[in-house]
Write a protein that holds these residues in place. Structure first.
Motif, mmCIF file in Angstrom:
data_model
loop_
_atom_site.group_PDB
_atom_site.id
_atom_site.type_symbol
_atom_site.label_atom_id
_atom_site.label_comp_id
_atom_site.label_asym_id
_atom_site.label_seq_id
_atom_site.Cartn_x
_atom_site.Cartn_y
_atom_site.Cartn_z
ATOM 1 N N GLY A 1 0.764 -1.243 0.000
ATOM 2 C CA GLY A 1 0.000 0.000 0.000
ATOM 3 C C GLY A 1 0.794 1.291 0.000
ATOM 4 O O GLY A 1 0.205 2.375 0.051
ATOM 5 N N TYR A 2 2.109 1.222 -0.069
ATOM 6 C CA TYR A 2 2.922 2.439 -0.104
ATOM 7 C C TYR A 2 2.933 3.020 -1.522
ATOM 8 O O TYR A 2 2.916 2.282 -2.509
ATOM 9 N N LYS A 3 2.989 4.353 -1.603
ATOM 10 C CA LYS A 3 3.051 5.027 -2.896
ATOM 11 C C LYS A 3 4.469 5.529 -3.146
ATOM 12 O O LYS A 3 5.117 6.058 -2.237
ATOM 13 N N ILE A 4 4.895 5.362 -4.386
ATOM 14 C CA ILE A 4 6.238 5.795 -4.789
ATOM 15 C C ILE A 4 6.083 6.825 -5.908
ATOM 16 O O ILE A 4 5.413 6.568 -6.897
ATOM 17 N N PRO A 5 6.624 8.016 -5.739
ATOM 18 C CA PRO A 5 7.554 8.508 -4.696
ATOM 19 C C PRO A 5 6.867 9.254 -3.552
ATOM 20 O O PRO A 5 7.552 9.804 -2.696
ATOM 21 N N GLU A 6 5.511 9.299 -3.550
ATOM 22 C CA GLU A 6 4.818 10.111 -2.538
ATOM 23 C C GLU A 6 5.230 9.728 -1.121
ATOM 24 O O GLU A 6 5.535 10.601 -0.295
ATOM 25 N N ASP A 7 5.245 8.425 -0.825
ATOM 26 C CA ASP A 7 5.620 7.975 0.520
ATOM 27 C C ASP A 7 7.125 7.703 0.619
ATOM 28 O O ASP A 7 7.755 8.064 1.618
ATOM 29 N N VAL A 8 7.654 7.062 -0.401
ATOM 30 C CA VAL A 8 9.067 6.660 -0.383
ATOM 31 C C VAL A 8 9.670 6.865 -1.772
ATOM 32 O O VAL A 8 9.098 6.424 -2.774
ATOM 33 N N THR B 1 6.327 1.050 -13.177
ATOM 34 C CA THR B 1 5.588 2.257 -12.774
ATOM 35 C C THR B 1 5.732 2.459 -11.271
ATOM 36 O O THR B 1 5.389 1.561 -10.503
ATOM 37 N N PRO B 2 6.239 3.637 -10.848
ATOM 38 C CA PRO B 2 6.819 4.693 -11.684
ATOM 39 C C PRO B 2 8.177 4.268 -12.246
ATOM 40 O O PRO B 2 8.809 3.356 -11.726
ATOM 41 N N GLN B 3 8.600 4.953 -13.297
ATOM 42 C CA GLN B 3 9.917 4.642 -13.866
ATOM 43 C C GLN B 3 11.006 4.902 -12.826
ATOM 44 O O GLN B 3 10.934 5.851 -12.049
ATOM 45 N N LEU B 4 12.007 4.034 -12.840
ATOM 46 C CA LEU B 4 13.050 4.058 -11.807
ATOM 47 C C LEU B 4 14.206 4.982 -12.171
ATOM 48 O O LEU B 4 14.821 4.846 -13.233
ATOM 49 N N SER B 5 14.517 5.912 -11.266
ATOM 50 C CA SER B 5 15.742 6.712 -11.403
ATOM 51 C C SER B 5 16.941 5.794 -11.204
ATOM 52 O O SER B 5 16.905 4.880 -10.375
ATOM 53 N N SER B 6 18.009 6.036 -11.955
ATOM 54 C CA SER B 6 19.157 5.138 -11.856
ATOM 55 C C SER B 6 20.418 5.799 -12.393
ATOM 56 O O SER B 6 20.357 6.762 -13.151
ATOM 57 N N VAL B 7 21.554 5.255 -12.003
ATOM 58 C CA VAL B 7 22.853 5.663 -12.540
ATOM 59 C C VAL B 7 23.184 4.754 -13.712
ATOM 60 O O VAL B 7 23.225 3.526 -13.571
ATOM 61 N N ASN C 1 20.257 9.392 -14.369
ATOM 62 C CA ASN C 1 18.983 9.520 -15.074
ATOM 63 C C ASN C 1 17.841 9.603 -14.059
ATOM 64 O O ASN C 1 17.484 8.608 -13.432
ATOM 65 N N ILE C 2 17.299 10.807 -13.919
ATOM 66 C CA ILE C 2 16.248 11.051 -12.933
ATOM 67 C C ILE C 2 14.881 10.793 -13.559
ATOM 68 O O ILE C 2 14.540 11.351 -14.594
ATOM 69 N N ARG C 3 14.120 9.921 -12.885
ATOM 70 C CA ARG C 3 12.762 9.620 -13.328
ATOM 71 C C ARG C 3 11.823 9.776 -12.133
ATOM 72 O O ARG C 3 12.215 10.218 -11.066
ATOM 73 N N LYS C 4 10.583 9.387 -12.316
ATOM 74 C CA LYS C 4 9.555 9.718 -11.334
ATOM 75 C C LYS C 4 9.770 9.069 -9.963
ATOM 76 O O LYS C 4 9.346 9.612 -8.944
ATOM 77 N N SER C 5 10.438 7.920 -9.905
ATOM 78 C CA SER C 5 10.545 7.188 -8.641
ATOM 79 C C SER C 5 11.246 7.960 -7.533
ATOM 80 O O SER C 5 11.075 7.646 -6.349
ATOM 81 N N SER C 6 12.039 8.980 -7.900
ATOM 82 C CA SER C 6 12.809 9.700 -6.874
ATOM 83 C C SER C 6 12.443 11.169 -6.764
ATOM 84 O O SER C 6 13.056 11.897 -5.982
ATOM 85 N N VAL C 7 11.451 11.621 -7.526
ATOM 86 C CA VAL C 7 11.169 13.058 -7.588
ATOM 87 C C VAL C 7 9.997 13.425 -6.675
ATOM 88 O O VAL C 7 8.847 13.127 -6.967
#
Length: 339
Positions: free
Chosen positions: A264-271, A286-292, A328-334
């Motif tokens: 039930g956790y939301k990414i990136p809203e909660d984590v 979903t969401p797309q993962l930020s990564s190096v 590469n910054i995507r939605k998972s960390s923003v």
């Protein structure tokens, strides 16, 4: 259909077999006219060179051994593709073996390849240092070896590596700049060089931004998605979920994300999440993962270049090539635009 040999060509032209051999090998001590005649006659007669005989005369197998921990992960499958592309253009075949992250299996693979007379080895070592003395012995005896991605400082051999410390710093810094106040690092195996370096980068960023030790954790997790899921399940049971996770690789991040979303956790809203090594799956979840992202193809090509240089010049000095990447910054960390 009769197999045409150099004896047949020599008999037809009334020349010696050594003259035919010199023509095929483009030796200096044969006239151009004679060489051209021999080659054209061989073609007319349907002569096909024996590759094994050629290898024996050149005192090489034209085979390169590649040992990787596994080939399911996108990173090492790309290494295989890149090396095959580079080395086949130069007349070599690549023999690929995987160690399954097992030191004993790795050593068996290496010995099998050497016993099959490969001209050199490219190795991405597994966890631990048990095989170092064997590699050191081979290296000291002049055997061409290049280490890729994972290193051991006790080995003076050539290495192709990624700047894990700097890019782990940048990944962690990104989470800090997203106002994450509590950040956990899901680390790789403790004896693995890349794990140690990514921990260093993580700590370096926390030190720069004066994070208190009570607001971060380093948790030895592993390298697989299932290990990310297992650690996350334990953290959920303990109700110990931070604002963000920096993960040792994408597979650990993806496993951890799945377990959180299932609960039930939301990414990136909660984590928030950021991974490492930029697998193809990073853009498909979903969401797309930020990564190096690491320059896998360039690193593999460089390993091939260094190895061929060593094969062709036994006196060449050990070389260490260090590569940089992209964040590469995507939605998972923003979290920046969520509020």
């Amino acid at each position: 259909m009769k197999h045409i040999t150099i004896k047949d060509i020599a008999k037809k032209l009334n020349v010696s077999t050594s003259s035919v051999s010199r023509a095929f090998n483009n030796k200096y001590d044969i006239k151009k006219e004679t060489r051209d005649l021999i080659l054209s006659t061989a073609k007319e007669m349907g002569y096909i060179p024996n590759p094994m005989a050629k290898k024996l005369t050149q005192n090489c197998s034209l085979n390169i051994g590649l040992v990787v921990p596994e080939i399911i992960n996108g990173y090492y499958s790309e290494v295989v593709i890149a090396l095959q592309k580079y080395l086949t253009k130069r007349g070599y075949q690549v023999l690929v073996m995987q160690s399954d992250e097992n030191e004993d299996q790795e050593l068996k693979n290496v010995k099998t390849l050497i016993n099959n007379m490969v001209d050199g080895l490219i190795i991405a070592p597994t966890v631990g240092n048990k095989n170092i003395s064997y590699y050191l012995e081979k290296y000291n005896n002049g055997y061409p070896i290049v280490f890729l991605n994972r290193i051991n400082d006790n080995l003076p051999a050539s290495k192709v590596i990624f700047n894990n410390i700097n890019w782990s710093f940048f990944a962690t810094e990104h989470l800090i700049l997203q106002k994450c106040k509590k950040i956990y690092h899901l680390a790789g195996y403790k004896d693995l060089s890349v794990s140690k370096e990514r921990i260093q980068g993580f700590k370096k960023a926390l030190k720069k931004y004066k994070f208190s030790s009570k607001y971060y954790k380093i948790i030895e997790t592993g390298l697989l998605a299932k290990e990310g899921m297992q650690v996350m399940e334990d953290l959920i049971l303990k109700n110990d979920i931070p604002d963000a996770f920096f993960c040792v690789n994408d597979m650990v991040a993806l496993g951890a994300m799945k377990k959180l979303k299932d609960n039930g956790y939301k990414i990136p809203e909660d984590v928030a999440f950021i991974g490492f090594t930029e697998t193809r799956i990073a853009k498909l979840v979903t969401p797309q993962l930020s990564s190096v992202k690491q320059p896998t193809f360039k690193m593999a090509k460089k390993a091939g270049e260094i190895l061929l240089n060593k094969i062709n010049n036994s006196n060449s000095k050990p070389e260490t090539a260090i590569f940089n990447g992209e964040l590469n910054i995507r939605k998972s960390s923003v979290k920046e635009f969520l509020n």
